[in-house]
Design a protein around this motif. Structure first.
Motif, short mmCIF file in Angstrom:
data_model
loop_
_atom_site.label_atom_id
_atom_site.label_comp_id
_atom_site.label_asym_id
_atom_site.label_seq_id
_atom_site.Cartn_x
_atom_site.Cartn_y
_atom_site.Cartn_z
N GLU A 175 26.12 36.32 44.28
CA GLU A 175 26.53 35.53 43.13
C GLU A 175 26.12 36.23 41.84
OE1 GLU A 175 25.76 31.06 41.24
OE2 GLU A 175 25.04 31.57 43.24
N VAL A 176 27.02 36.23 40.87
CA VAL A 176 26.77 36.87 39.59
C VAL A 176 26.91 35.84 38.47
CG1 VAL A 176 27.55 38.61 37.94
CG2 VAL A 176 27.56 39.12 40.39
N PRO A 177 25.80 35.40 37.89
CA PRO A 177 25.91 34.45 36.78
C PRO A 177 26.60 35.05 35.55
CG PRO A 177 23.72 34.34 37.78
CD PRO A 177 24.40 35.55 38.35
N THR A 178 26.26 36.30 35.21
CA THR A 178 26.81 36.94 34.01
C THR A 178 27.37 38.31 34.38
OG1 THR A 178 25.14 35.83 32.63
CG2 THR A 178 26.33 37.70 31.65
N LEU A 179 28.67 38.47 34.17
CA LEU A 179 29.35 39.73 34.49
C LEU A 179 29.74 40.44 33.21
CD1 LEU A 179 30.77 41.61 36.58
CD2 LEU A 179 32.82 40.17 36.26
N LEU A 180 29.45 41.74 33.14
CA LEU A 180 29.93 42.58 32.06
C LEU A 180 31.16 43.30 32.59
CD1 LEU A 180 26.46 43.78 30.81
CD2 LEU A 180 27.94 42.07 29.78
N VAL A 181 32.33 42.86 32.15
CA VAL A 181 33.58 43.27 32.78
C VAL A 181 34.31 44.30 31.93
CG1 VAL A 181 34.80 41.27 31.77
CG2 VAL A 181 35.76 42.45 33.76
N PRO A 182 34.63 45.47 32.50
CA PRO A 182 35.45 46.44 31.76
C PRO A 182 36.83 45.86 31.47
CG PRO A 182 34.43 47.45 33.71
CD PRO A 182 34.26 45.97 33.84
N MET A 235 41.70 43.95 36.36
CA MET A 235 40.62 43.27 35.66
C MET A 235 40.64 41.77 35.96
SD MET A 235 40.04 41.27 32.66
CE MET A 235 41.18 41.75 31.35
N VAL A 236 41.82 41.17 35.94
CA VAL A 236 41.94 39.75 36.22
C VAL A 236 41.52 39.44 37.66
CG1 VAL A 236 43.56 37.83 36.42
CG2 VAL A 236 43.68 39.37 34.46
N GLU A 237 41.98 40.26 38.60
CA GLU A 237 41.61 40.05 40.00
C GLU A 237 40.10 40.18 40.20
OE1 GLU A 237 43.96 42.86 42.10
OE2 GLU A 237 45.86 41.81 41.72
N TYR A 238 39.48 41.10 39.47
CA TYR A 238 38.03 41.28 39.58
C TYR A 238 37.31 40.03 39.09
CZ TYR A 238 33.56 43.80 39.21
OH TYR A 238 32.27 44.22 39.36
N LEU A 239 37.73 39.48 37.96
CA LEU A 239 37.12 38.25 37.46
C LEU A 239 37.29 37.11 38.46
CD1 LEU A 239 38.22 38.39 33.71
CD2 LEU A 239 35.86 38.34 34.54
N ARG A 240 38.43 37.05 39.09
CA ARG A 240 38.69 35.97 40.04
C ARG A 240 37.93 36.18 41.35
NH1 ARG A 240 45.19 34.84 38.89
NH2 ARG A 240 44.86 34.29 36.68
N GLU A 241 37.69 37.41 41.71
CA GLU A 241 36.88 37.69 42.90
C GLU A 241 35.41 37.34 42.66
OE1 GLU A 241 35.75 41.38 45.93
OE2 GLU A 241 36.80 41.79 44.04
N ILE A 242 34.87 37.73 41.51
CA ILE A 242 33.45 37.51 41.23
C ILE A 242 33.19 36.06 40.81
CG2 ILE A 242 31.47 38.29 39.87
CD1 ILE A 242 32.66 40.37 41.81
N ARG A 243 34.09 35.49 40.03
CA ARG A 243 33.99 34.12 39.51
C ARG A 243 32.60 33.86 38.89
NH1 ARG A 243 38.54 31.62 40.47
NH2 ARG A 243 37.72 29.73 39.51
N PRO A 244 32.26 34.61 37.86
CA PRO A 244 30.97 34.41 37.20
C PRO A 244 30.96 33.15 36.34
CG PRO A 244 32.26 35.97 35.96
CD PRO A 244 33.08 35.64 37.18
N ALA A 245 29.79 32.67 36.04
CA ALA A 245 29.68 31.56 35.08
C ALA A 245 29.99 32.03 33.68
CB ALA A 245 28.27 30.96 35.14
N ARG A 246 29.68 33.31 33.42
CA ARG A 246 29.93 33.92 32.12
C ARG A 246 30.40 35.35 32.33
NH1 ARG A 246 25.70 30.98 32.36
NH2 ARG A 246 24.57 32.67 33.40
N ALA A 247 31.31 35.82 31.50
CA ALA A 247 31.72 37.22 31.54
C ALA A 247 32.00 37.69 30.13
CB ALA A 247 32.95 37.42 32.43
N TYR A 248 31.52 38.89 29.83
CA TYR A 248 31.71 39.45 28.49
C TYR A 248 32.31 40.85 28.61
CZ TYR A 248 28.47 35.67 27.53
OH TYR A 248 27.87 34.43 27.47
N SER A 249 33.19 41.15 27.70
CA SER A 249 33.93 42.41 27.73
C SER A 249 33.02 43.62 27.49
CB SER A 249 35.03 42.38 26.66
OG SER A 249 35.61 43.65 26.48
N THR A 250 33.25 44.67 28.28
CA THR A 250 32.70 45.99 27.97
C THR A 250 33.84 47.00 28.02
OG1 THR A 250 32.20 46.58 30.27
CG2 THR A 250 30.49 45.43 29.03
N HIS A 251 33.53 48.22 27.63
CA HIS A 251 34.49 49.33 27.68
C HIS A 251 35.76 48.99 26.90
CE1 HIS A 251 36.02 53.08 29.35
NE2 HIS A 251 34.82 53.26 29.87
N ASP A 252 35.56 48.55 25.67
CA ASP A 252 36.69 48.16 24.81
C ASP A 252 36.74 48.95 23.50
OD1 ASP A 252 34.51 47.01 23.50
OD2 ASP A 252 34.98 44.99 24.19
#
Length: 213
Positions: free
Chosen positions: A140-147, A158-175
């Motif tokens: 389980e990942v509470p906070t994901l830093l998502v490229p 990217m969308v599929e990754y967010l849906r696979e991990i389903r974090p409580a919070r996610a913030y953009s990286t590599h932008d």
């Protein structure tokens, strides 16, 4: 824990008077390293690591610890810091944070370029930073830093990754390669996913901080 986004792919985590920085590359502000006790580096690309600024940080604080993979460590031989090599599955403590290493390889970038080593970091079982890969951490990942933007990344991935991990919070990286138009698109895509997942998923502006539970 306080999380601060710096330019492109760099974040800083703070607890009390201790700070840890991830991927302070050439597109990020050097101020991210001020007072940091430890640095985590996912891979060797210049937008994630810059030897000269690490050398300056280590000269200012010889107790600085750098944790990274073997390929990156080989490029930092002139940096007077304590450099530790880590691999997938390793766990360690640094600067008051507990860290687990997840992943081995960078995503495919170009068919004529070799795939380099890439290690992700799960910090305090709270924040997962995958580096330049969409590695499932297996926990389980509470906070994901998502490229959110890269030559190796497509929007559906990217969308599929967010849906696979389903974090409580996610913030953009590599932008950091995007202009205002591109950043606006990222904001919209993350807003759509936040609405669908009923989670906090958004982009932090450089210098913006959030306090994690």
């Amino acid at each position: 824990m306080k999380l601060t986004k710096f330019g492109h792919a760099c974040v800083r985590l703070e607890k009390g008077d201790s700070a840890l920085v991830i991927d302070p590359g050439s597109f990020s502000e050097e101020s991210a390293l001020e007072g940091a006790r430890a640095v985590l580096i996912t891979h060797e690309h210049f937008d994630h690591v810059e030897a000269d600024r690490l050398r300056r940080a280590a000269e200012a604080d010889p107790s600085l610890e750098i944790w990274t993979n073997e390929a990156v460590a080989a490029t930092l031989t002139d940096v007077p810091a304590k450099i530790q090599i880590v691999r997938h599955g390793d766990t360690f403590d640094t600067a008051g944070f507990g860290v687990k290493v997840v992943g081995e390889w960078h995503a495919l970038n170009h068919p004529d370029m070799p795939i380099v080593r890439n290690v992700g970091f799960l910090v305090d079982e709270e924040v997962f930073y995958p580096g330049d890969a969409l590695t499932p951490p297996g926990v389980e990942v509470p906070t994901l830093l998502v490229p959110t933007n890269a030559p190796w990344l497509k929007l559906p991935e990217m969308v599929e990754y967010l849906r696979e991990i389903r974090p409580a919070r996610a913030y953009s990286t590599h932008d950091g390669l995007l202009n205002d138009i591109g950043l606006g698109l990222v904001d919209r895509w993350l807003e759509m996913e936040a609405d669908g997942q009923k989670a906090e998923i958004r982009r932090l502006k450089p210098g913006e901080s959030v306090t994690l539970p």
